[in-house]
Design a protein around this motif. Structure first.
Motif, PDB file in Angstrom:
ATOM      1  N   PHE A 133      40.187  11.640  52.437  1.00  0.00           N
ATOM      2  CA  PHE A 133      40.486  12.439  51.256  1.00  0.00           C
ATOM      3  C   PHE A 133      39.179  13.033  50.742  1.00  0.00           C
ATOM      4  N   VAL A 134      39.195  14.356  50.511  1.00  0.00           N
ATOM      5  CA  VAL A 134      38.011  15.076  50.047  1.00  0.00           C
ATOM      6  C   VAL A 134      38.406  15.929  48.850  1.00  0.00           C
ATOM      7  N   SER A 135      37.549  15.933  47.815  1.00  0.00           N
ATOM      8  CA  SER A 135      37.750  16.794  46.652  1.00  0.00           C
ATOM      9  C   SER A 135      36.492  17.638  46.480  1.00  0.00           C
ATOM     10  N   TYR A 136      36.675  18.948  46.333  1.00  0.00           N
ATOM     11  CA  TYR A 136      35.523  19.871  46.362  1.00  0.00           C
ATOM     12  C   TYR A 136      35.774  21.051  45.431  1.00  0.00           C
ATOM     13  N   THR A 137      34.805  21.372  44.579  1.00  0.00           N
ATOM     14  CA  THR A 137      34.903  22.532  43.686  1.00  0.00           C
ATOM     15  C   THR A 137      34.346  23.759  44.392  1.00  0.00           C
ATOM     16  N   ALA A 138      35.189  24.783  44.540  1.00  0.00           N
ATOM     17  CA  ALA A 138      34.782  26.034  45.194  1.00  0.00           C
ATOM     18  C   ALA A 138      34.245  26.996  44.132  1.00  0.00           C
ATOM     19  N   GLU A 139      33.017  27.393  44.259  1.00  0.00           N
ATOM     20  CA  GLU A 139      32.403  28.282  43.284  1.00  0.00           C
ATOM     21  C   GLU A 139      32.815  29.731  43.563  1.00  0.00           C
ATOM     22  N   PRO A 140      33.251  30.479  42.528  1.00  0.00           N
ATOM     23  CA  PRO A 140      33.637  31.873  42.748  1.00  0.00           C
ATOM     24  C   PRO A 140      32.424  32.759  43.035  1.00  0.00           C
ATOM     25  N   VAL A 141      32.640  33.765  43.864  1.00  0.00           N
ATOM     26  CA  VAL A 141      31.606  34.767  44.142  1.00  0.00           C
ATOM     27  C   VAL A 141      32.202  36.144  43.874  1.00  0.00           C
ATOM     28  N   ARG A 142      31.324  37.088  43.537  1.00  0.00           N
ATOM     29  CA  ARG A 142      31.775  38.443  43.227  1.00  0.00           C
ATOM     30  C   ARG A 142      31.607  39.356  44.438  1.00  0.00           C
ATOM     31  N   CYS A 190      37.241  32.698  45.717  1.00  0.00           N
ATOM     32  CA  CYS A 190      36.849  31.306  45.902  1.00  0.00           C
ATOM     33  C   CYS A 190      37.263  30.906  47.310  1.00  0.00           C
ATOM     34  N   VAL A 191      36.293  30.607  48.143  1.00  0.00           N
ATOM     35  CA  VAL A 191      36.575  30.176  49.515  1.00  0.00           C
ATOM     36  C   VAL A 191      36.633  28.657  49.529  1.00  0.00           C
ATOM     37  N   PHE A 192      37.831  28.097  49.783  1.00  0.00           N
ATOM     38  CA  PHE A 192      37.953  26.647  49.774  1.00  0.00           C
ATOM     39  C   PHE A 192      37.966  26.038  51.175  1.00  0.00           C
ATOM     40  N   LEU A 193      38.225  26.832  52.219  1.00  0.00           N
ATOM     41  CA  LEU A 193      38.098  26.369  53.601  1.00  0.00           C
ATOM     42  C   LEU A 193      37.513  27.496  54.445  1.00  0.00           C
ATOM     43  N   GLY A 194      36.627  27.144  55.360  1.00  0.00           N
ATOM     44  CA  GLY A 194      36.080  28.135  56.284  1.00  0.00           C
ATOM     45  C   GLY A 194      35.074  29.063  55.624  1.00  0.00           C
ATOM     46  N   LEU A 224      34.184  33.329  54.490  1.00  0.00           N
ATOM     47  CA  LEU A 224      34.711  34.656  54.199  1.00  0.00           C
ATOM     48  C   LEU A 224      33.710  35.401  53.325  1.00  0.00           C
ATOM     49  N   ALA A 225      33.399  36.618  53.721  1.00  0.00           N
ATOM     50  CA  ALA A 225      32.545  37.519  52.927  1.00  0.00           C
ATOM     51  C   ALA A 225      31.235  36.843  52.509  1.00  0.00           C
ATOM     52  N   GLY A 226      30.648  36.082  53.414  1.00  0.00           N
ATOM     53  CA  GLY A 226      29.362  35.452  53.152  1.00  0.00           C
ATOM     54  C   GLY A 226      29.420  34.141  52.407  1.00  0.00           C
ATOM     55  N   SER A 227      30.616  33.695  52.033  1.00  0.00           N
ATOM     56  CA  SER A 227      30.773  32.421  51.334  1.00  0.00           C
ATOM     57  C   SER A 227      31.386  31.404  52.285  1.00  0.00           C
ATOM     58  N   THR A 228      30.864  30.164  52.291  1.00  0.00           N
ATOM     59  CA  THR A 228      31.315  29.138  53.233  1.00  0.00           C
ATOM     60  C   THR A 228      31.601  27.834  52.506  1.00  0.00           C
ATOM     61  N   SER A 229      32.739  27.233  52.823  1.00  0.00           N
ATOM     62  CA  SER A 229      33.090  25.919  52.296  1.00  0.00           C
ATOM     63  C   SER A 229      32.431  24.839  53.157  1.00  0.00           C
ATOM     64  N   PRO A 230      31.967  23.754  52.535  1.00  0.00           N
ATOM     65  CA  PRO A 230      31.361  22.669  53.315  1.00  0.00           C
ATOM     66  C   PRO A 230      32.380  21.701  53.903  1.00  0.00           C
ATOM     67  N   VAL A 231      33.672  21.899  53.632  1.00  0.00           N
ATOM     68  CA  VAL A 231      34.695  20.944  54.028  1.00  0.00           C
ATOM     69  C   VAL A 231      35.005  21.082  55.524  1.00  0.00           C
ATOM     70  N   THR A 232      35.130  19.950  56.200  1.00  0.00           N
ATOM     71  CA  THR A 232      35.376  19.936  57.643  1.00  0.00           C
ATOM     72  C   THR A 232      36.837  20.222  57.963  1.00  0.00           C
ATOM     73  N   THR A 233      37.066  21.111  58.937  1.00  0.00           N
ATOM     74  CA  THR A 233      38.399  21.332  59.485  1.00  0.00           C
ATOM     75  C   THR A 233      38.354  21.059  60.988  1.00  0.00           C
ATOM     76  N   ILE A 272      41.762  35.094  45.988  1.00  0.00           N
ATOM     77  CA  ILE A 272      41.139  36.381  45.705  1.00  0.00           C
ATOM     78  C   ILE A 272      41.777  36.969  44.455  1.00  0.00           C
ATOM     79  N   VAL A 273      40.956  37.372  43.496  1.00  0.00           N
ATOM     80  CA  VAL A 273      41.433  38.045  42.288  1.00  0.00           C
ATOM     81  C   VAL A 273      40.894  39.467  42.309  1.00  0.00           C
ATOM     82  N   LEU A 274      41.808  40.440  42.386  1.00  0.00           N
ATOM     83  CA  LEU A 274      41.435  41.850  42.432  1.00  0.00           C
ATOM     84  C   LEU A 274      41.304  42.405  41.020  1.00  0.00           C
ATOM     85  N   ASP A 275      40.253  43.200  40.780  1.00  0.00           N
ATOM     86  CA  ASP A 275      40.089  43.876  39.504  1.00  0.00           C
ATOM     87  C   ASP A 275      41.202  44.906  39.302  1.00  0.00           C
ATOM     88  N   PRO A 276      41.487  45.294  38.048  1.00  0.00           N
ATOM     89  CA  PRO A 276      42.492  46.334  37.811  1.00  0.00           C
ATOM     90  C   PRO A 276      42.163  47.618  38.581  1.00  0.00           C
TER      91      PRO A 276
END
Length: 296
Positions: free
Chosen positions: A125-134, A141-145, A147-156, A165-169
């Motif tokens: 069991f692993v719990s990990y806070t994914a930091e948002p990037v712009r 927030c990349v929580f696995l793997g 994407l766009a230069g951001s990497t999760s430390p969690v093993t798959t 992904i949250v898109l601006d208006p």
């Protein structure tokens, strides 16, 4: 893009909560190794899922709002909150409970099939806070793997990606993706087109391998939120029945029998105080359970 529409499913237990399930479906069982997608909320209703078993998979819990208390037979006790990945690896067998502790409850529950070489790995069991990037026009927030230069430390155990992904208006975002991956885009809120096709809320858009980028367009004056999952095509055939992932009918039968006789294969959850102490397994079908191909 292939559109997978959701069906309403009661999430087990005496106080069942309705979720919207887009994977698996009859004609598509997998996106990469992702084999299960439930989308729920926002709702003031409670989630109270008594201890229940899993085999051959990893559970991925991701919330947009609310809180869920997690307990498992490893002795893990965690509170799942927005922006925090909770990843549980079943190995040969694990059991856990999930109880909402604050609302409105809104999020997704996903499963990842373990490849045969790793499906007997140790419980974890692993719990990990994914930091948002712009990005230009979005945050993610990349929580696995990766994407766009951001990497999760969690093993798959297979090549995967998972991100909120949250898109601006009124934004248009060109998102680079791995062309060796197939991808799924789940729309949570907003009016969004993916690769030129509009999605309705709770739709899961499937894209095969070969794409080097995804065009995401928010047509609304409010932010829009979606979930991106993907991975290398999973070449193994799996059997999914109830909460078990296996490789043969006989194996599924053995998993069910072990759970019903309270085998130590799954362990026990301590501290759960719901109306029933464990979910009973449903009756097996009268036919042989057949493997699920990735697609038909």
């Amino acid at each position: 893009m292939e559109i997978l529409t959701a069906r309403d499913v009661p999430l087990g237990g005496p106080r069942a909560m309705t979720v919207r399930r887009t994977l698996p479906q009859r004609h598509r069982s997998l996106i990469g190794a992702w084999c299960f997608v439930d989308h729920y909320g926002p709702a003031d209703g409670n989630m109270d899922v008594a201890p229940h078993p899993h085999t051959g998979l990893q559970t991925v819990s991701w919330l947009f709002s609310g809180e869920i208390e997690h307990r498992d037979s490893l002795g893990s006790h965690a509170v799942i909150r927005p922006g925090r990945l909770n990843l549980m690896t079943s190995g040969d067998g694990i059991c856990h409970s999930e109880v909402s502790t604050a609302g409105p409850l809104h999020g997704v529950q996903l499963w990842v099939a373990l490849p045969d070489a790793h499906r007997h790995t140790a419980r974890d069991f692993v719990s990990y806070t994914a930091e948002p990037v712009r990005l230009d026009g979005a945050s993610l927030c990349v929580f696995l793997g990766s994407l766009a230069g951001s990497t999760s430390p969690v093993t798959t155990f297979t090549p995967l990606v998972g991100a909120e992904i949250v898109l601006d208006p009124h934004s248009r975002v060109e998102l680079p993706v791995n062309p060796d991956f197939e991808h799924g885009v789940l729309l949570d809120t907003g009016v969004v087109s993916v690769a030129g096709t509009k999605l309705a809320p709770s739709d899961l858009g499937y894209l095969p391998t070969g794409s080097t980028g995804l065009t995401l367009v928010n047509h609304d004056a409010e932010p829009a939120r979606l979930l991106l999952i993907g991975g290398a095509p999973f070449e193994e055939q799996i059997l999914m029945w109830w909460n078990f992932v296996g490789r043969s009918h006989e194996e599924i039968v053995a998993f069910r029998e072990a759970w019903e006789r309270e085998s130590e294969q799954f362990g026990r959850v301590e501290g759960y105080e719901g109306p029933v102490q464990r979910l009973p397994a449903p009756a097996l079908p009268a036919v042989t359970i057949k493997p699920r191909p990735a697609a038909r």
